[in-house]
Design a protein around this motif. Sequence first.
Motif, PDB file in Angstrom:
ATOM      1  N   LYS A 143       0.855  -1.180   0.000  1.00 50.94           N
ATOM      2  CA  LYS A 143       0.000   0.000   0.000  1.00 50.94           C
ATOM      3  C   LYS A 143       0.890   1.228   0.000  1.00 50.94           C
ATOM      4  CE  LYS A 143      -4.169  -1.743   2.140  1.00 50.94           C
ATOM      5  NZ  LYS A 143      -4.967  -1.804   3.347  1.00 50.94           N
ATOM      6  N   PHE A 144       0.781   2.013  -1.055  1.00 54.26           N
ATOM      7  CA  PHE A 144       1.587   3.226  -1.134  1.00 54.26           C
ATOM      8  C   PHE A 144       0.738   4.427  -0.790  1.00 54.26           C
ATOM      9  CE2 PHE A 144       3.959   0.353  -3.902  1.00 54.26           C
ATOM     10  CZ  PHE A 144       5.221   0.524  -3.393  1.00 54.26           C
ATOM     11  N   PRO A 145       1.257   5.462  -0.162  1.00 52.33           N
ATOM     12  CA  PRO A 145       2.596   5.625   0.404  1.00 52.33           C
ATOM     13  C   PRO A 145       2.853   4.631   1.544  1.00 52.33           C
ATOM     14  CG  PRO A 145       1.342   7.679   0.482  1.00 52.33           C
ATOM     15  CD  PRO A 145       0.432   6.651  -0.003  1.00 52.33           C
ATOM     16  N   LEU A 146       4.100   4.213   1.671  1.00 50.80           N
ATOM     17  CA  LEU A 146       4.414   3.136   2.609  1.00 50.80           C
ATOM     18  C   LEU A 146       4.252   3.555   4.072  1.00 50.80           C
ATOM     19  CD1 LEU A 146       7.523   1.462   0.994  1.00 50.80           C
ATOM     20  CD2 LEU A 146       5.255   0.511   1.207  1.00 50.80           C
ATOM     21  N   ASN A 147       4.727   4.750   4.385  1.00 52.84           N
ATOM     22  CA  ASN A 147       4.645   5.181   5.789  1.00 52.84           C
ATOM     23  C   ASN A 147       3.415   6.049   5.993  1.00 52.84           C
ATOM     24  OD1 ASN A 147       7.073   3.947   6.474  1.00 52.84           O
ATOM     25  ND2 ASN A 147       8.172   5.646   5.533  1.00 52.84           N
ATOM     26  N   GLN A 148       2.285   5.347   6.157  1.00 51.56           N
ATOM     27  CA  GLN A 148       1.071   6.125   6.359  1.00 51.56           C
ATOM     28  C   GLN A 148       0.924   6.442   7.837  1.00 51.56           C
ATOM     29  OE1 GLN A 148      -1.409   3.466   4.261  1.00 51.56           O
ATOM     30  NE2 GLN A 148      -1.703   4.845   2.559  1.00 51.56           N
ATOM     31  N   PRO A 149       0.386   7.643   8.131  1.00 44.11           N
ATOM     32  CA  PRO A 149       0.250   8.018   9.541  1.00 44.11           C
ATOM     33  C   PRO A 149      -0.723   7.082  10.253  1.00 44.11           C
ATOM     34  CG  PRO A 149      -0.901   9.568   8.119  1.00 44.11           C
ATOM     35  CD  PRO A 149      -0.106   8.681   7.226  1.00 44.11           C
ATOM     36  N   LYS A 666      -7.793  -8.727  -3.933  1.00 41.47           N
ATOM     37  CA  LYS A 666      -6.895  -7.665  -3.467  1.00 41.47           C
ATOM     38  C   LYS A 666      -5.816  -7.377  -4.520  1.00 41.47           C
ATOM     39  CE  LYS A 666      -4.440  -8.622   0.163  1.00 41.47           C
ATOM     40  NZ  LYS A 666      -4.068  -9.105   1.492  1.00 41.47           N
ATOM     41  N   PRO A 667      -5.681  -6.122  -4.956  1.00 33.99           N
ATOM     42  CA  PRO A 667      -4.628  -5.834  -5.947  1.00 33.99           C
ATOM     43  C   PRO A 667      -3.250  -5.861  -5.302  1.00 33.99           C
ATOM     44  CG  PRO A 667      -5.777  -3.833  -5.337  1.00 33.99           C
ATOM     45  CD  PRO A 667      -6.477  -4.944  -4.630  1.00 33.99           C
ATOM     46  N   LYS A 668      -2.246  -6.099  -6.129  1.00 34.67           N
ATOM     47  CA  LYS A 668      -0.882  -6.234  -5.586  1.00 34.67           C
ATOM     48  C   LYS A 668      -0.330  -4.902  -5.096  1.00 34.67           C
ATOM     49  CE  LYS A 668       1.793  -9.924  -6.154  1.00 34.67           C
ATOM     50  NZ  LYS A 668       3.100 -10.452  -6.475  1.00 34.67           N
ATOM     51  N   VAL A 669      -0.683  -3.861  -5.807  1.00 37.25           N
ATOM     52  CA  VAL A 669      -0.183  -2.537  -5.434  1.00 37.25           C
ATOM     53  C   VAL A 669      -1.359  -1.576  -5.398  1.00 37.25           C
ATOM     54  CG1 VAL A 669       1.238  -0.608  -6.177  1.00 37.25           C
ATOM     55  CG2 VAL A 669       2.071  -2.919  -6.476  1.00 37.25           C
ATOM     56  N   THR A 670      -1.473  -0.837  -4.310  1.00 36.71           N
ATOM     57  CA  THR A 670      -2.521   0.180  -4.281  1.00 36.71           C
ATOM     58  C   THR A 670      -1.890   1.549  -4.081  1.00 36.71           C
ATOM     59  OG1 THR A 670      -2.790  -0.070  -1.918  1.00 36.71           O
ATOM     60  CG2 THR A 670      -4.242  -1.368  -3.298  1.00 36.71           C
ATOM     61  N   THR A 671      -2.402   2.503  -4.838  1.00 35.01           N
ATOM     62  CA  THR A 671      -1.933   3.877  -4.677  1.00 35.01           C
ATOM     63  C   THR A 671      -3.150   4.777  -4.577  1.00 35.01           C
ATOM     64  OG1 THR A 671      -1.871   4.087  -7.062  1.00 35.01           O
ATOM     65  CG2 THR A 671       0.194   3.551  -5.983  1.00 35.01           C
ATOM     66  N   GLN A 672      -2.930   5.977  -4.087  1.00 34.62           N
ATOM     67  CA  GLN A 672      -4.035   6.918  -3.984  1.00 34.62           C
ATOM     68  C   GLN A 672      -3.786   8.077  -4.936  1.00 34.62           C
ATOM     69  OE1 GLN A 672      -4.336   7.944   0.168  1.00 34.62           O
ATOM     70  NE2 GLN A 672      -4.081   5.789   0.690  1.00 34.62           N
ATOM     71  N   ILE A 676       1.402  11.858  -2.783  1.00 33.80           N
ATOM     72  CA  ILE A 676       2.799  11.737  -3.199  1.00 33.80           C
ATOM     73  C   ILE A 676       3.447  10.522  -2.531  1.00 33.80           C
ATOM     74  CG2 ILE A 676       5.086  12.781  -2.936  1.00 33.80           C
ATOM     75  CD1 ILE A 676       3.773  15.469  -3.462  1.00 33.80           C
ATOM     76  N   ILE A 677       4.082   9.717  -3.350  1.00 29.05           N
ATOM     77  CA  ILE A 677       4.804   8.559  -2.824  1.00 29.05           C
ATOM     78  C   ILE A 677       6.279   8.920  -2.846  1.00 29.05           C
ATOM     79  CG2 ILE A 677       5.275   6.119  -3.136  1.00 29.05           C
ATOM     80  CD1 ILE A 677       2.713   6.107  -4.940  1.00 29.05           C
TER      81      ILE A 677
ATOM     82  N   ARG B 214       8.838  11.588 -17.486  1.00 32.20           N
ATOM     83  CA  ARG B 214       8.799  11.551 -16.021  1.00 32.20           C
ATOM     84  C   ARG B 214       7.505  10.879 -15.582  1.00 32.20           C
ATOM     85  NH1 ARG B 214      13.130  12.301 -16.411  1.00 32.20           N
ATOM     86  NH2 ARG B 214      14.608  13.712 -15.402  1.00 32.20           N
ATOM     87  N   TRP B 215       7.606  10.224 -14.430  1.00 32.42           N
ATOM     88  CA  TRP B 215       6.431   9.573 -13.863  1.00 32.42           C
ATOM     89  C   TRP B 215       5.977  10.427 -12.686  1.00 32.42           C
ATOM     90  CZ3 TRP B 215       5.892   3.965 -15.226  1.00 32.42           C
ATOM     91  CH2 TRP B 215       4.633   3.466 -14.880  1.00 32.42           C
ATOM     92  N   SER B 216       4.702  10.701 -12.552  1.00 30.75           N
ATOM     93  CA  SER B 216       4.250  11.577 -11.473  1.00 30.75           C
ATOM     94  C   SER B 216       4.383  10.874 -10.119  1.00 30.75           C
ATOM     95  CB  SER B 216       2.799  11.993 -11.688  1.00 30.75           C
ATOM     96  OG  SER B 216       1.949  10.939 -11.342  1.00 30.75           O
ATOM     97  N   SER B 217       4.457  11.688  -9.072  1.00 31.58           N
ATOM     98  CA  SER B 217       4.737  11.126  -7.745  1.00 31.58           C
ATOM     99  C   SER B 217       3.586  10.317  -7.174  1.00 31.58           C
ATOM    100  CB  SER B 217       5.075  12.246  -6.769  1.00 31.58           C
ATOM    101  OG  SER B 217       6.281  12.818  -7.150  1.00 31.58           O
ATOM    102  N   ASP B 218       2.388  10.503  -7.704  1.00 29.19           N
ATOM    103  CA  ASP B 218       1.285   9.698  -7.184  1.00 29.19           C
ATOM    104  C   ASP B 218       1.062   8.450  -8.040  1.00 29.19           C
ATOM    105  OD1 ASP B 218       0.235  10.815  -9.420  1.00 29.19           O
ATOM    106  OD2 ASP B 218      -1.698  11.332  -8.523  1.00 29.19           O
ATOM    107  N   ASN B 219       1.960   8.206  -8.957  1.00 32.43           N
ATOM    108  CA  ASN B 219       1.955   6.972  -9.739  1.00 32.43           C
ATOM    109  C   ASN B 219       0.825   6.897 -10.761  1.00 32.43           C
ATOM    110  OD1 ASN B 219       3.275   4.471 -10.183  1.00 32.43           O
ATOM    111  ND2 ASN B 219       1.508   3.440  -9.286  1.00 32.43           N
ATOM    112  N   LYS B 220       0.108   7.978 -10.998  1.00 30.80           N
ATOM    113  CA  LYS B 220      -1.051   7.887 -11.877  1.00 30.80           C
ATOM    114  C   LYS B 220      -0.797   8.449 -13.275  1.00 30.80           C
ATOM    115  CE  LYS B 220      -3.996   6.380  -8.715  1.00 30.80           C
ATOM    116  NZ  LYS B 220      -4.584   5.060  -8.748  1.00 30.80           N
ATOM    117  N   TYR B 221       0.169   9.327 -13.416  1.00 31.24           N
ATOM    118  CA  TYR B 221       0.374   9.996 -14.704  1.00 31.24           C
ATOM    119  C   TYR B 221       1.814   9.908 -15.189  1.00 31.24           C
ATOM    120  CZ  TYR B 221      -4.093  12.074 -13.538  1.00 31.24           C
ATOM    121  OH  TYR B 221      -5.392  12.246 -13.196  1.00 31.24           O
ATOM    122  N   LEU B 222       1.955  10.092 -16.496  1.00 33.40           N
ATOM    123  CA  LEU B 222       3.282  10.214 -17.086  1.00 33.40           C
ATOM    124  C   LEU B 222       3.368  11.581 -17.739  1.00 33.40           C
ATOM    125  CD1 LEU B 222       3.364   6.911 -19.109  1.00 33.40           C
ATOM    126  CD2 LEU B 222       4.189   7.250 -16.816  1.00 33.40           C
ATOM    127  N   LEU B 223       4.584  12.092 -17.793  1.00 33.59           N
ATOM    128  CA  LEU B 223       4.802  13.342 -18.520  1.00 33.59           C
ATOM    129  C   LEU B 223       5.861  13.078 -19.570  1.00 33.59           C
ATOM    130  CD1 LEU B 223       4.950  15.368 -15.305  1.00 33.59           C
ATOM    131  CD2 LEU B 223       3.509  16.074 -17.187  1.00 33.59           C
TER     132      LEU B 223
END
Lengths: 722, 327
Positions: A143-149, A666-672, A676-677, B214-223
């Motif tokens: 689950k990204f970001p890895l260090n969630q509060p 369950k997906p292998k990688v989740t992002t929001q 910012i990761i 570049r890949w965006s920091s939230d992993n959703k977009y490319l530039l």
Amino acid sequence: MDPSSEEKNTNKASDHESDEDEVSDRKHSSLINTIGSLDGRKRKVNERSEPSAQVSEFHVGGSTESRKIKLHELVGTFKNTARHSALKKQLNSVRKSGKILSTPLSKPEQERVQRSIAYDITSKEISKWEPIVQQNRKAEQLKFPLNQPDLKLPTSDQIIQRFQPRTPLELEVAKLLHGSQHVFTKDKPLSKAEEKALKAMSLEEATRRRAELQKFRALLSYKEAKQRRQNKIKSKTYHRILRKEKLKNTKRDLLEMEGKDPEAFAEKLNQVEKERVEERISLKHKGGSQKMKKVMAFGKYNDQARQSLQDMLTKNKELTEKRKAESSASEEEDEDDDDKTMDVSMATSGQSLGGKQTYNPWMTHGAPKSADSAKLVPLNNSDEDLANDNTRGCYRKPEAVQNCEVASDSSDGEDREDSHTVIIKKSDSRQKRLQLDRNEEQEDSEEEIISQSLERKKTYEEFEDFETIDTDSIAKVKVRKVGKPSKMVEENDKRNKDVYIDPKKVLTVEAEIIASQNSQLVTEDNDDVDNVNDADREQRMTIAQAFAEDDVIEEFTQEKKSIREKDKLKDIDLTLPGWGEWGGVGIQPSKKKRKRFMIKAPPPLPRKDKLLGNVIISETKDNSIAKHQVNQLPFPFTNVKQFQSSIRAPIGKTWNTEMSFRELVKPKVTTQLGKIISPIDKNSMFKKQKVTGKAFIESKRTERDSHNKKKASDHQKGKRKV
Amino acid sequence: MLCLIISQCGEDKIIKQWNSKAPLLDKKEEPMNTILGKHIYHGIDHHWKKDIFATCGECLDVWDEERMEPVRSFTWGVDTVGSVRFNPIETHILAATASDRSIMLYDMRGSAPLRKVILKMSSNRVCWNPMEAFIFTAANEDYNLYTFDIRKLNLPLNIHMDHISAVLDIDYSATGKEFVSGSYDKTIRIFPVDKGHSREVYHTKRMQRVQCVRWSSDNKYLLSGSDETNIRLWKANASEKLGALKPREKEAFQYNEKLKEKFQFHPQVKRISRHRHVPKLIYSQQRELRIMRQSEKRKEANRRAHSKPGSVPFVPERSKHVVSEEK
């Protein structure tokens, strides 16, 4: 050369140099010459004249030679001089110890060494990430970001610890709580007041009270455990026994009440009567509600629904039943009614009372009457009555219906009796008993069977047997009826003779009918429900009649045969008419030739369905499916079975529980989105390890200390001993 | 100082530092600081945590933002260093590509470089994996990308092939599971880190040579920035629905994904999930390359078949592209 003079010379020279720095070399040399000549002796100058292999202070040996220069060779000239004794000593010591600095490396080499050292250090340092990287690679889900509060709510304990009373009410409560002697503290099992009381009590009293308390507690826990266990029991038989027992108890109580407290008894009776009246008004348990209608229509195949329906109907029966308290006059009124069903039910109820003890203790009336009334009904039953019966309700016992039909058809008493005896012969004694039981329960007008079986159910096993066998017997009957529907009447006529049914021909229809057995069983009791089933049955009958002429079995065997023929390999005839002999219209190639050019088909392999009577197994490959099939074992799998099982295991919600479904998808990688990761952080990742490392060091230290102490003490002991 | 600093370098020997904040309306934007260098700078990268940046050109310089002179200079040979990247995890490590076909590693703390690996053709860019400290990938002129472990530089971990022209830039996704590469063949490709071939190819009719991605920091977009002076924004997962999803919707998507994964080996499913439309040029070039590779393979096999056993050894593909590792 004389060393003293040389020293002097040098001293002078140095003095001179210090005085005048800018004296030319020529002047300097001439000066030295004159000084040398002052001594009167010619100064001997050591000069290098030619290259030699000998090592001296001026010559280090041939550069071409690869041999190393030894120290003693260089220092050889010192041999004769006494002046350098200190230096010589030092050199000797160096030679003995052998600690000599190696020659410095060349710059590129030096740099290479530096680089390789730096690289080694760095790669070693970076290797500490290895476990984390491996763990992340293998993780089921990241689950990204890895260090969630940490967003956990504080526990109640934490809140309590932080809680400070502020409002006047809170303050008051806090005061009470903290001031009171009865408040429990965490660390002590007894409150202050209790402790005080305990102290005030004598020891004997205290132990007694304690024992008492313990006993109560134990009893309480036993009871609790028992109830919990009982609640968990799923056995229907057990619950039935429990119910019966309860009923018996209430009955007994009532009887007791009758003797002791007639007033209360009368009140109880009134209450029961009131309930009955209410039920008759509302017909709450008759099945009029929307839900029950639905259950009747659709819940046939649902065991639970059927059970609930059954329960409801018994409840209805129970509530609307007439009791002893009712006068016989009312019964007569009922008899006078046009509704014959009532008549019948009354009769049977009476009869059932006669035959068996019912659960209603105050229903002890009508036993003698039963035999007559029961006999009367079927005899009086005209065709019209029968029709009435059919429309009103349901499948009663199918055999019974048939018997009625037989009776009406023949209208001969003896004949009827005969047919009945035939049936009885066929059904075993158990079945007879069952029929009796059923009739008692049904409280329908099946008096003939009743009259012939006088056995009673005594044990629960018998009840159980009834349930299982009942379905079997009915199934048989049904099969008989539907399997040859068109010939039903004929068959009925032929009942007296041997009834033979070809089991093979019946086989195809059997399954269908068994499937619908249970629903019929349930609905038999009720009139309303029967309408639905009646239609169902009618439809089935018509379908059966419509296909009466089709001989399905025969068709099937034919089809199987033709398929077998079709799949057989055929001989290939390669004869060319007219080849090597006369040709033309009407001329057949010779037998010999035909025989020669005929390729015989190999004998067919045994078919898979050869021994299976009612099955056709197609052994030809279906190519239309092949393009959707996997033709190669995919990479991670090592055998076909593995792959097949992985494909077979369903993921969907329909086949899995909610939790396991979630786990599966369950997906292998989740992002929001928009979160910012940041790159994996060194500090947070190794924080834990650092702490544990410190702890480790601490433990080591303490261990070592203790070890040292022990050693010291041992030492001291040893000393003492000495 | 709370403002971010963007450093810029060009071939005019000048490094300029800019404030990332927008200037006031009526003011002209001017660099905060300008450094006149001694030689031409080809690349620049900023440290992930400290106020330090590194430039490369004739040598690799490490600068402090506060100073006008480089804090440290690294040289190794006389080559031109084309690009430099800081390691995002072990932030003192740098990787650089040089014109002698090498990829070099440096430690900012020491005075000497660490190591150098020379490939058959020169690399254009390198990028570190932001989740795995010792992994980096280099975009090479020979149409391939090479993933290395810095502890084992003699053999790449993986070769990623699919481009049909020099790969100009590469960037890792923030999750470290994939990376994006832009190429001279006017396409952008997305590769899984552990796979040899791309999972996605992006192209448009108007997009020219892709210079940087570049890949965006939230992993959703490319530039992507390309030669026709456009910056393009792409979805990292083309079929993903963007925006907030309802739980049931989310669940349904997850379920669908899982089903696709489960039946991925079935021919029709595979066909559909693999299918991408590419321009004719790329299609034909890819086929040509494939034919070339096959013919090479065939020739080698023939040679092996007709010579003394053992005289034509099998050389693994991975070791074919590395010339040497220099200490």
